[in-house]
Design an enzyme around this catalytic site. Structure first.
Site, PDB file in Angstrom:
ATOM      1  N   GLU A 252       0.893  -1.179   0.000  1.00  0.00           N
ATOM      2  CA  GLU A 252       0.000   0.000   0.000  1.00  0.00           C
ATOM      3  C   GLU A 252       0.919   1.214   0.000  1.00  0.00           C
ATOM      4  O   GLU A 252       1.578   1.489   1.005  1.00  0.00           O
ATOM      5  CB  GLU A 252      -0.894  -0.001   1.246  1.00  0.00           C
ATOM      6  CG  GLU A 252      -1.816  -1.202   1.377  1.00  0.00           C
ATOM      7  CD  GLU A 252      -2.948  -1.221   0.369  1.00  0.00           C
ATOM      8  OE1 GLU A 252      -3.209  -0.174  -0.265  1.00  0.00           O
ATOM      9  OE2 GLU A 252      -3.565  -2.283   0.191  1.00  0.00           O
ATOM     10  N   CYS A 286      -1.231   9.451   2.591  1.00  0.00           N
ATOM     11  CA  CYS A 286      -1.051   8.889   1.245  1.00  0.00           C
ATOM     12  C   CYS A 286      -2.110   9.467   0.311  1.00  0.00           C
ATOM     13  O   CYS A 286      -1.907   9.594  -0.882  1.00  0.00           O
ATOM     14  CB  CYS A 286      -1.151   7.377   1.295  1.00  0.00           C
ATOM     15  SG  CYS A 286      -2.630   6.785   2.124  1.00  0.00           S
TER      16      CYS A 286
HETATM   17  P1  NAD Z   1       8.887   4.492   4.336  1.00  0.00           P
HETATM   18  O1  NAD Z   1       8.777   3.740   3.075  1.00  0.00           O
HETATM   19  O2  NAD Z   1      10.108   5.321   4.544  1.00  0.00           O
HETATM   20  O3  NAD Z   1       8.862   3.502   5.593  1.00  0.00           O
HETATM   21  C1  NAD Z   1       7.763   2.668   5.862  1.00  0.00           C
HETATM   22  C2  NAD Z   1       8.233   1.505   6.720  1.00  0.00           C
HETATM   23  O4  NAD Z   1       9.126   0.713   5.940  1.00  0.00           O
HETATM   24  C3  NAD Z   1       9.015   1.945   7.976  1.00  0.00           C
HETATM   25  O5  NAD Z   1       8.683   1.094   9.046  1.00  0.00           O
HETATM   26  C4  NAD Z   1      10.450   1.729   7.538  1.00  0.00           C
HETATM   27  O6  NAD Z   1      11.327   1.493   8.627  1.00  0.00           O
HETATM   28  C5  NAD Z   1      10.337   0.487   6.663  1.00  0.00           C
HETATM   29  N1  NAD Z   1      11.428   0.307   5.703  1.00  0.00           N
HETATM   30  C6  NAD Z   1      12.196   1.262   5.124  1.00  0.00           C
HETATM   31  N2  NAD Z   1      13.118   0.682   4.318  1.00  0.00           N
HETATM   32  C7  NAD Z   1      12.900  -0.656   4.365  1.00  0.00           C
HETATM   33  C8  NAD Z   1      13.519  -1.788   3.754  1.00  0.00           C
HETATM   34  N3  NAD Z   1      14.552  -1.649   2.929  1.00  0.00           N
HETATM   35  N4  NAD Z   1      13.022  -3.012   4.011  1.00  0.00           N
HETATM   36  C9  NAD Z   1      11.966  -3.168   4.841  1.00  0.00           C
HETATM   37  N5  NAD Z   1      11.360  -2.142   5.480  1.00  0.00           N
HETATM   38  C10 NAD Z   1      11.820  -0.896   5.244  1.00  0.00           C
HETATM   39  O7  NAD Z   1       7.567   5.367   4.496  1.00  0.00           O
HETATM   40  P2  NAD Z   1       7.213   6.429   5.620  1.00  0.00           P
HETATM   41  O8  NAD Z   1       7.982   7.675   5.359  1.00  0.00           O
HETATM   42  O9  NAD Z   1       7.266   5.814   6.966  1.00  0.00           O
HETATM   43  O10 NAD Z   1       5.653   6.686   5.315  1.00  0.00           O
HETATM   44  C11 NAD Z   1       5.221   7.533   4.317  1.00  0.00           C
HETATM   45  C12 NAD Z   1       4.786   6.777   3.088  1.00  0.00           C
HETATM   46  O11 NAD Z   1       3.769   5.849   3.407  1.00  0.00           O
HETATM   47  C13 NAD Z   1       4.205   7.694   2.031  1.00  0.00           C
HETATM   48  O12 NAD Z   1       4.731   7.344   0.782  1.00  0.00           O
HETATM   49  C14 NAD Z   1       2.714   7.394   2.086  1.00  0.00           C
HETATM   50  O13 NAD Z   1       2.033   7.652   0.892  1.00  0.00           O
HETATM   51  C15 NAD Z   1       2.726   5.944   2.437  1.00  0.00           C
HETATM   52  N6  NAD Z   1       1.433   5.520   3.009  1.00  0.00           N
HETATM   53  C16 NAD Z   1       0.583   4.780   2.214  1.00  0.00           C
HETATM   54  C17 NAD Z   1      -0.662   4.398   2.689  1.00  0.00           C
HETATM   55  C18 NAD Z   1      -1.617   3.583   1.849  1.00  0.00           C
HETATM   56  O14 NAD Z   1      -2.561   3.013   2.392  1.00  0.00           O
HETATM   57  N7  NAD Z   1      -1.416   3.503   0.533  1.00  0.00           N
HETATM   58  C19 NAD Z   1      -1.043   4.775   3.999  1.00  0.00           C
HETATM   59  C20 NAD Z   1      -0.160   5.520   4.770  1.00  0.00           C
HETATM   60  C21 NAD Z   1       1.081   5.890   4.265  1.00  0.00           C
END
Ligand code: NAD
Length: 488
Positions: A252, A286
């Protein structure tokens, strides 16, 4: 409720701290930049032992009837209801949003808990006729195994609930990787599950950086299912890792959501919804409305009111404020850099565009709500998710141009249209390339009983939550039973 100075992992029903100096990560309060606590990060070998716990407990949990699992989740939701101020306070401290907004988020998480718990008494499969005589055909759902749940920071308790309730109802055991920006929220949730009677080891939380801890989790070959919510960049990487062993995966991801303002709409209402879409939760959604597409006939009048109302927004973390800080200093710097580059590229800043540094906000990560104009549809500003209180205005001649611009995006999460014309409404519903359409409302909108998710680079096509989430968190099994009537 006092926020802990040392933020633990949660493994096999108890708090676990790792003493290594190198494993401590500082968590700051986004409202004033002060220290909230230190996160105790896990390492690769230790993660493997958490997976062993989750695997061992899978037998117990998957053999517990789904009705009983639902009962335990109902008790969890009831406990959350009793303690909703406690968790709202944690969410507020970790994100800097107001208590009012934190409570709304908590209410959504509780509602989701009750909704999913109720599915324990439905959990429907189907029965079907068979072409073969004396044969009965049906489907049923089975657990997948150990589920790795990886969550972002923006709506911490909702993010945890959205994944954990359906994953647990379906009989999976869980290893949840917390966001380093909201590390204590899932620990609180784990404690509530324990109080409600969910046996230890079924829900575990691990802490650390994505590129280390998240990475080790997704590479672990004993993980049977990966559910990730976060940025498109990280999602693409996870999909590549998952492809190697074809593990079931739900992504997502981000959005660049369009809100279309037609020339026949209620302009004041359109402004109000544009403001909420662009700036609520400091634009860290998001589904944030980051592209406001306006018919040229009403462009100037819309722009004037939109700027005025944006400048009237109250900034801060109290209940009388409209939006709070962004999550951390890095995010803030990233946005300031993007805005500097945009200005150099000739994009106009109609309002905002700077860090708020007055005495009241000193130390906090506050960006003034920002409206841009003159960004080309294919520019970085128009195509990249910024995840902050920044939105852009675009002028179009008519409906077809507005629809084209809505769809001219690498993302396809949500879109909204403001109009009184039923024909425009219907054409927009039919042709907007997104997972969620909103008519005369905001771009966002995610209710516990409704599926949410996007097309294109916004996700892999699964939907969470709604009953649709159960399709991801369980495996379908098709069953044929043949009998012989002569042998009764
Ligand atoms: P992010 O991708 O930086 O991190 C999300 C999670 O992934 C964190 O827990 C992070 O530690 C982990 N992560 C990072 N690198 C990783 C890797 N290499 N392997 C495994 N896990 C890893 O995102 P963020 O800054 O925390 O959140 C913002 C993003 O989330 C925005 O792009 C937003 O659009 C998205 N979001 C989407 C939805 C949806 O339902 N589509 C809902 C909320 C947020």
């Amino acid at each position: 409720m006092i926020y802990p100075k040392k933020i633990p992992n949660w493994i096999d029903g108890r708090e676990v701290f790792f003493k290594r100096k190198s494993s401590q990560i500082l968590k700051k309060n986004p409202t004033d930049g002060t220290e909230l606590g230190y996160i105790s990060s896990i390492n690769k070998e230790e993660i493997d032992s958490v997976i062993t716990v989750a695997l061992k407990k899978f037998k117990i949990w998957s053999n517990t009837s789904v009705v009983s699992r639902g009962e335990l989740l109902k008790k969890t939701a009831m406990q959350m209801l009793l303690k909703k101020n406690e968790i709202a306070h944690i969410v507020r401290l970790e994100t800097g949003k107001s208590m009012h907004d934190a409570l709304l988020e908590v209410d959504g998480a509780i509602e989701l808990g009750f909704f999913i718990a109720g599915e324990g008494r439905r959990f429907y499969g189907k029965t079907a006729p068979s072409a073969m005589p004396n044969r009965f055909a049906m489907t049923l759902r089975q657990p997948a195994g150990v589920a790795a749940l990886i969550v972002p920071f923006n709506t911490p308790i909702a993010n945890v609930a959205w994944k954990s309730f359906p994953a647990l109802l379906c009989g999976n055991t869980v290893v949840l990787k917390a966001s380093k920006d909201t590390p204590y929220t899932p620990i609180w949730f784990a404690k509530i599950l324990k109080e409600a009677g969910v046996p230890s080891g079924i829900f575990n939380v691990i802490q650390g950086l994505g590129e280390e801890v998240g990475e080790a989790l997704i590479h672990n070959r004993r993980v049977d299912l990966i559910s990730f919510t976060g940025s498109t960049e990280t999602g693409k990487h996870i999909q590549k890792v998952a492809a190697d062993r074809l593990v079931k995966i739900s992504l997502e991801l981000g959005g660049k959501n369009a809100l279309v303002v037609c020339d026949d709409c209620d302009i004041n209402a359109a402004v109000e919804w544009s403001i909420l879409s662009a700036f609520s939760n400091a634009g860290q959604r998001c589904a944030a409305g980051s592209r406001i597409i306006v018919f040229e006939k009403v462009y100037e009048v819309f722009k004037k009111i939109f700027i005025k109302k944006t400048e009237e927004l109250k900034i801060g973390s109290s209940d009388t404020d409209d939006l709070g800080p962004v999550i951390n200093g890095n995010q803030l710097s990233k946005m300031i850099n993007i805005l500097t580059k945009a200005k150099n590229d000739g994009i106009s800043v109609l309002t905002g565009g700077f860090r708020i540094q007055d005495k009241k906000y000193r130390g906090g990560f506050f960006l003034a709500p920002t409206i841009l104009e003159n960004a080309l549809p294919d520019s970085e500003i128009s195509t990249c998710e910024l995840f902050g209180p920044i939105t852009s205005l675009y002028k179009v001649k008519n409906f077809n141009q507005a629809l084209d611009m809505t769809n001219n995006s690498p993302f396809g999460l949500t879109a909204a249209i403001h109009t009184k014309n039923i024909n425009r409404v219907q054409e927009f519903i039919n042709h907007a390339e997104v997972g969620v359409v909103s008519v005369n409302g905001p771009t966002y909108g995610s209710e516990p009983h409704m599926p949410f998710g996007g097309l294109k680079q916004s996700g892999t096509g699964w939907r969470e939550p709604g009953v649709e989430a159960l399709n991801f968190y369980s495996q379908w099994k098709t069953i044929y039973v043949k009998h012989n009537p002569k042998e009764v």
